[in-house]
Write a protein that holds these residues in place. Structure first.
Motif, PDB file in Angstrom:
ATOM      1  N   ASP A  17       0.799  -1.226   0.000  1.00  0.00           N
ATOM      2  CA  ASP A  17       0.000   0.000   0.000  1.00  0.00           C
ATOM      3  C   ASP A  17       0.832   1.277   0.000  1.00  0.00           C
ATOM      4  OD1 ASP A  17       1.052  -0.138   2.518  1.00  0.00           O
ATOM      5  OD2 ASP A  17      -0.859   0.011   3.591  1.00  0.00           O
ATOM      6  N   THR A  18       2.126   1.173  -0.280  1.00  0.00           N
ATOM      7  CA  THR A  18       3.017   2.325  -0.190  1.00  0.00           C
ATOM      8  C   THR A  18       3.744   2.553  -1.518  1.00  0.00           C
ATOM      9  OG1 THR A  18       3.360   1.890   2.170  1.00  0.00           O
ATOM     10  CG2 THR A  18       4.920   3.377   1.109  1.00  0.00           C
ATOM     11  N   PHE A  19       3.849   3.824  -1.915  1.00  0.00           N
ATOM     12  CA  PHE A  19       4.470   4.204  -3.178  1.00  0.00           C
ATOM     13  C   PHE A  19       5.532   5.273  -2.923  1.00  0.00           C
ATOM     14  CE2 PHE A  19       0.467   2.412  -4.207  1.00  0.00           C
ATOM     15  CZ  PHE A  19       0.515   1.937  -5.498  1.00  0.00           C
ATOM     16  N   VAL A  20       6.528   5.328  -3.800  1.00  0.00           N
ATOM     17  CA  VAL A  20       7.511   6.410  -3.803  1.00  0.00           C
ATOM     18  C   VAL A  20       7.368   7.165  -5.115  1.00  0.00           C
ATOM     19  CG1 VAL A  20       9.953   6.996  -3.873  1.00  0.00           C
ATOM     20  CG2 VAL A  20       9.140   5.279  -2.260  1.00  0.00           C
ATOM     21  N   LEU A  21       7.079   8.467  -4.995  1.00  0.00           N
ATOM     22  CA  LEU A  21       6.863   9.328  -6.150  1.00  0.00           C
ATOM     23  C   LEU A  21       8.067  10.238  -6.338  1.00  0.00           C
ATOM     24  CD1 LEU A  21       4.707  10.331  -8.274  1.00  0.00           C
ATOM     25  CD2 LEU A  21       4.032  12.018  -6.553  1.00  0.00           C
ATOM     26  N   THR A  22       8.669  10.204  -7.529  1.00  0.00           N
ATOM     27  CA  THR A  22       9.826  11.040  -7.852  1.00  0.00           C
ATOM     28  C   THR A  22       9.395  12.147  -8.799  1.00  0.00           C
ATOM     29  OG1 THR A  22      11.290   9.124  -7.648  1.00  0.00           O
ATOM     30  CG2 THR A  22      12.184  11.067  -8.745  1.00  0.00           C
ATOM     31  N   LEU A  23       9.710  13.396  -8.441  1.00  0.00           N
ATOM     32  CA  LEU A  23       9.304  14.567  -9.226  1.00  0.00           C
ATOM     33  C   LEU A  23      10.524  15.407  -9.564  1.00  0.00           C
ATOM     34  CD1 LEU A  23       6.521  15.132  -6.706  1.00  0.00           C
ATOM     35  CD2 LEU A  23       5.953  15.097  -9.115  1.00  0.00           C
ATOM     36  N   SER A  24      10.583  15.913 -10.780  1.00  0.00           N
ATOM     37  CA  SER A  24      11.681  16.778 -11.199  1.00  0.00           C
ATOM     38  C   SER A  24      11.201  18.223 -11.272  1.00  0.00           C
ATOM     39  CB  SER A  24      12.236  16.339 -12.554  1.00  0.00           C
ATOM     40  OG  SER A  24      11.306  16.598 -13.593  1.00  0.00           O
ATOM     41  N   GLY A  25      12.119  19.139 -10.924  1.00  0.00           N
ATOM     42  CA  GLY A  25      11.791  20.556 -10.946  1.00  0.00           C
ATOM     43  C   GLY A  25      12.639  21.317  -9.956  1.00  0.00           C
ATOM     44  N   ASN A  26      12.201  22.505  -9.615  1.00  0.00           N
ATOM     45  CA  ASN A  26      12.962  23.392  -8.747  1.00  0.00           C
ATOM     46  C   ASN A  26      12.931  22.888  -7.294  1.00  0.00           C
ATOM     47  OD1 ASN A  26      13.673  25.712  -7.039  1.00  0.00           O
ATOM     48  ND2 ASN A  26      13.596  26.881  -8.938  1.00  0.00           N
ATOM     49  N   THR A  27      14.108  22.649  -6.718  1.00  0.00           N
ATOM     50  CA  THR A  27      14.200  22.152  -5.336  1.00  0.00           C
ATOM     51  C   THR A  27      14.893  23.152  -4.415  1.00  0.00           C
ATOM     52  OG1 THR A  27      16.307  21.015  -5.792  1.00  0.00           O
ATOM     53  CG2 THR A  27      14.270  19.753  -6.142  1.00  0.00           C
ATOM     54  N   THR A  28      14.992  24.409  -4.822  1.00  0.00           N
ATOM     55  CA  THR A  28      15.758  25.386  -4.043  1.00  0.00           C
ATOM     56  C   THR A  28      15.098  25.751  -2.714  1.00  0.00           C
ATOM     57  OG1 THR A  28      14.693  27.204  -5.273  1.00  0.00           O
ATOM     58  CG2 THR A  28      16.818  26.402  -6.091  1.00  0.00           C
ATOM     59  N   ALA A  29      13.803  25.418  -2.535  1.00  0.00           N
ATOM     60  CA  ALA A  29      13.119  25.767  -1.291  1.00  0.00           C
ATOM     61  C   ALA A  29      13.431  24.802  -0.153  1.00  0.00           C
ATOM     62  CB  ALA A  29      11.606  25.818  -1.515  1.00  0.00           C
ATOM     63  N   PHE A  30      14.002  23.634  -0.476  1.00  0.00           N
ATOM     64  CA  PHE A  30      14.323  22.668   0.571  1.00  0.00           C
ATOM     65  C   PHE A  30      15.596  23.088   1.296  1.00  0.00           C
ATOM     66  CE2 PHE A  30      12.177  19.800  -2.615  1.00  0.00           C
ATOM     67  CZ  PHE A  30      10.970  19.774  -1.937  1.00  0.00           C
ATOM     68  N   ARG A  31      15.532  23.080   2.631  1.00  0.00           N
ATOM     69  CA  ARG A  31      16.668  23.509   3.441  1.00  0.00           C
ATOM     70  C   ARG A  31      17.200  22.421   4.360  1.00  0.00           C
ATOM     71  NH1 ARG A  31      12.617  26.867   4.249  1.00  0.00           N
ATOM     72  NH2 ARG A  31      12.471  26.279   6.455  1.00  0.00           N
ATOM     73  N   THR A  32      16.300  21.603   4.911  1.00  0.00           N
ATOM     74  CA  THR A  32      16.722  20.655   5.929  1.00  0.00           C
ATOM     75  C   THR A  32      15.755  19.479   5.984  1.00  0.00           C
ATOM     76  OG1 THR A  32      17.349  20.456   8.280  1.00  0.00           O
ATOM     77  CG2 THR A  32      15.419  21.787   7.775  1.00  0.00           C
ATOM     78  N   PRO A  33      16.199  18.292   6.398  1.00  0.00           N
ATOM     79  CA  PRO A  33      15.284  17.147   6.540  1.00  0.00           C
ATOM     80  C   PRO A  33      14.152  17.452   7.512  1.00  0.00           C
ATOM     81  CG  PRO A  33      17.570  16.434   6.669  1.00  0.00           C
ATOM     82  CD  PRO A  33      17.596  17.935   6.692  1.00  0.00           C
ATOM     83  N   GLY A  34      12.988  16.919   7.227  1.00  0.00           N
ATOM     84  CA  GLY A  34      11.823  17.140   8.067  1.00  0.00           C
ATOM     85  C   GLY A  34      10.819  18.091   7.458  1.00  0.00           C
ATOM     86  N   GLN A  35      11.232  18.816   6.425  1.00  0.00           N
ATOM     87  CA  GLN A  35      10.285  19.682   5.735  1.00  0.00           C
ATOM     88  C   GLN A  35       9.318  18.841   4.899  1.00  0.00           C
ATOM     89  OE1 GLN A  35      13.318  22.469   3.894  1.00  0.00           O
ATOM     90  NE2 GLN A  35      11.857  23.969   4.696  1.00  0.00           N
ATOM     91  N   PHE A  36       8.239  19.478   4.449  1.00  0.00           N
ATOM     92  CA  PHE A  36       7.256  18.732   3.683  1.00  0.00           C
ATOM     93  C   PHE A  36       6.792  19.538   2.469  1.00  0.00           C
ATOM     94  CE2 PHE A  36       4.770  21.261   6.632  1.00  0.00           C
ATOM     95  CZ  PHE A  36       3.618  21.603   5.955  1.00  0.00           C
ATOM     96  N   VAL A  37       6.036  18.865   1.620  1.00  0.00           N
ATOM     97  CA  VAL A  37       5.440  19.499   0.443  1.00  0.00           C
ATOM     98  C   VAL A  37       3.930  19.327   0.524  1.00  0.00           C
ATOM     99  CG1 VAL A  37       7.481  19.063  -0.976  1.00  0.00           C
ATOM    100  CG2 VAL A  37       5.598  17.409  -0.989  1.00  0.00           C
ATOM    101  N   ASN A  38       3.205  20.161  -0.219  1.00  0.00           N
ATOM    102  CA  ASN A  38       1.753  20.058  -0.290  1.00  0.00           C
ATOM    103  C   ASN A  38       1.375  19.899  -1.761  1.00  0.00           C
ATOM    104  OD1 ASN A  38      -0.335  19.786   1.487  1.00  0.00           O
ATOM    105  ND2 ASN A  38      -0.747  21.965   1.739  1.00  0.00           N
ATOM    106  N   VAL A  39       0.821  18.756  -2.089  1.00  0.00           N
ATOM    107  CA  VAL A  39       0.587  18.369  -3.480  1.00  0.00           C
ATOM    108  C   VAL A  39      -0.875  18.597  -3.858  1.00  0.00           C
ATOM    109  CG1 VAL A  39       0.637  16.462  -5.134  1.00  0.00           C
ATOM    110  CG2 VAL A  39       2.406  16.641  -3.362  1.00  0.00           C
ATOM    111  N   SER A  40      -1.090  19.262  -4.983  1.00  0.00           N
ATOM    112  CA  SER A  40      -2.425  19.412  -5.536  1.00  0.00           C
ATOM    113  C   SER A  40      -2.727  18.193  -6.406  1.00  0.00           C
ATOM    114  CB  SER A  40      -2.518  20.693  -6.369  1.00  0.00           C
ATOM    115  OG  SER A  40      -3.804  20.826  -6.940  1.00  0.00           O
ATOM    116  N   VAL A  41      -3.613  17.343  -5.919  1.00  0.00           N
ATOM    117  CA  VAL A  41      -3.977  16.129  -6.654  1.00  0.00           C
ATOM    118  C   VAL A  41      -5.099  16.468  -7.631  1.00  0.00           C
ATOM    119  CG1 VAL A  41      -4.801  13.752  -6.460  1.00  0.00           C
ATOM    120  CG2 VAL A  41      -3.363  14.727  -4.649  1.00  0.00           C
TER     121      VAL A  41
END
Length: 244
Positions: A17-41
């Motif tokens: 029941d688990t998937f890993v989704l890989t996305l390409s694009g701008n990653t400059t907003a990531f600074r440190t582990p523990g941050q998250f993203v909000n995806v528009s499905v």
């Protein structure tokens, strides 16, 4: 925070029941582990929040569980599809607090931010112990990858089909002294972990979110410092601030 369009590179099933989704694009907003993203499905009004599993200068990965209508729709996303994503959300973990022998504890979807944290700690020359809890052996994910990094990986399964039988707290029965503890998973699990450990720690909360950046107050929790928003003030909180 940054809003961009991202292209799907891969959408891979890693457990029943688990998937890993890989996305390409701008990653400059990531600074440190523990941050998250909000995806528009596509087809759904509210975005879905997911911890970042790993990122580099060109792409990032998230792990998600097929647990509802929105995430079920995500399982049908194909290579080349485009998604609108808010990136660089949340505060993330303080890696300077890790010390020489940190412990990472993950349950369920909490594996994703713990994987990201482990990867960055290893890059700093720190090899953590990682305890991960699953329902059974079929649901174990990322254990081999973490071991290949050099982490000491301890698996627990509720049915005893792999590793230590029981919950992550059963693995904590083994006497060990850790310099710092990082934890992410269901709230009852994190509460139980906090009652078992003696070291200081940080806990990452999962919550239903309306906006993901602090405007709607829908993900608020009570802490020793008053009401805090998981999305904006967290998702990572110091153990000393938490009210269970």
């Amino acid at each position: 925070m940054r809003q961009d369009q991202y292209t799907i590179i891969d959408n891979r099933r890693v457990s029943p029941d688990t998937f890993v989704l890989t996305l390409s694009g701008n990653t400059t907003a990531f600074r440190t582990p523990g941050q998250f993203v909000n995806v528009s499905v596509p087809g759904y009004f509210l975005r879905r929040p997911f911890s970042v599993m790993t990122w580099n200068s060109e792409e990032f990965r998230i792990m998600y569980k097929n647990a509802g209508h929105g995430t079920e729709a995500m399982t049908g996303l194909k290579q080349g599809d485009s998604l609108d994503v808010l990136t660089g959300l949340g505060n993330g973990f303080d890696m300077n607090a890790a010390g020489s022998h940190p412990l990472l504890v993950a349950g369920g979807s909490g594996v994703s931010p713990m994987y990201c944290l482990a990867e960055h700690l290893v890059q700093k020359g720190i090899l953590p112990t990682v305890i991960m809890g699953f329902v059974n052996a079929d649901h174990v994910v990322m254990a081999d990858e973490l071991q290949s990094m050099g982490c000491n990986v301890i698996i627990t399964t509720e049915d005893g089909s792999r590793g230590i039988p029981g919950l992550v707290t059963d693995a904590l029965e083994i006497p060990e002294k850790y310099s710092f503890v990082y934890c992410c998973g269901p709230v009852p699990m994190m509460k139980a972990v906090s009652e078992k450990i003696t070291a200081d720690g940080q806990f990452s909360f999962e919550a239903r979110m309306g906006c993901g950046f602090g405007a709607c107050m829908g993900c608020s929790i009570m802490t020793n410092k008053g009401t805090k928003r998981v999305c904006k003030d967290g998702p990572v909180f110091g153990m000393e601030d938490l009210v269970w």
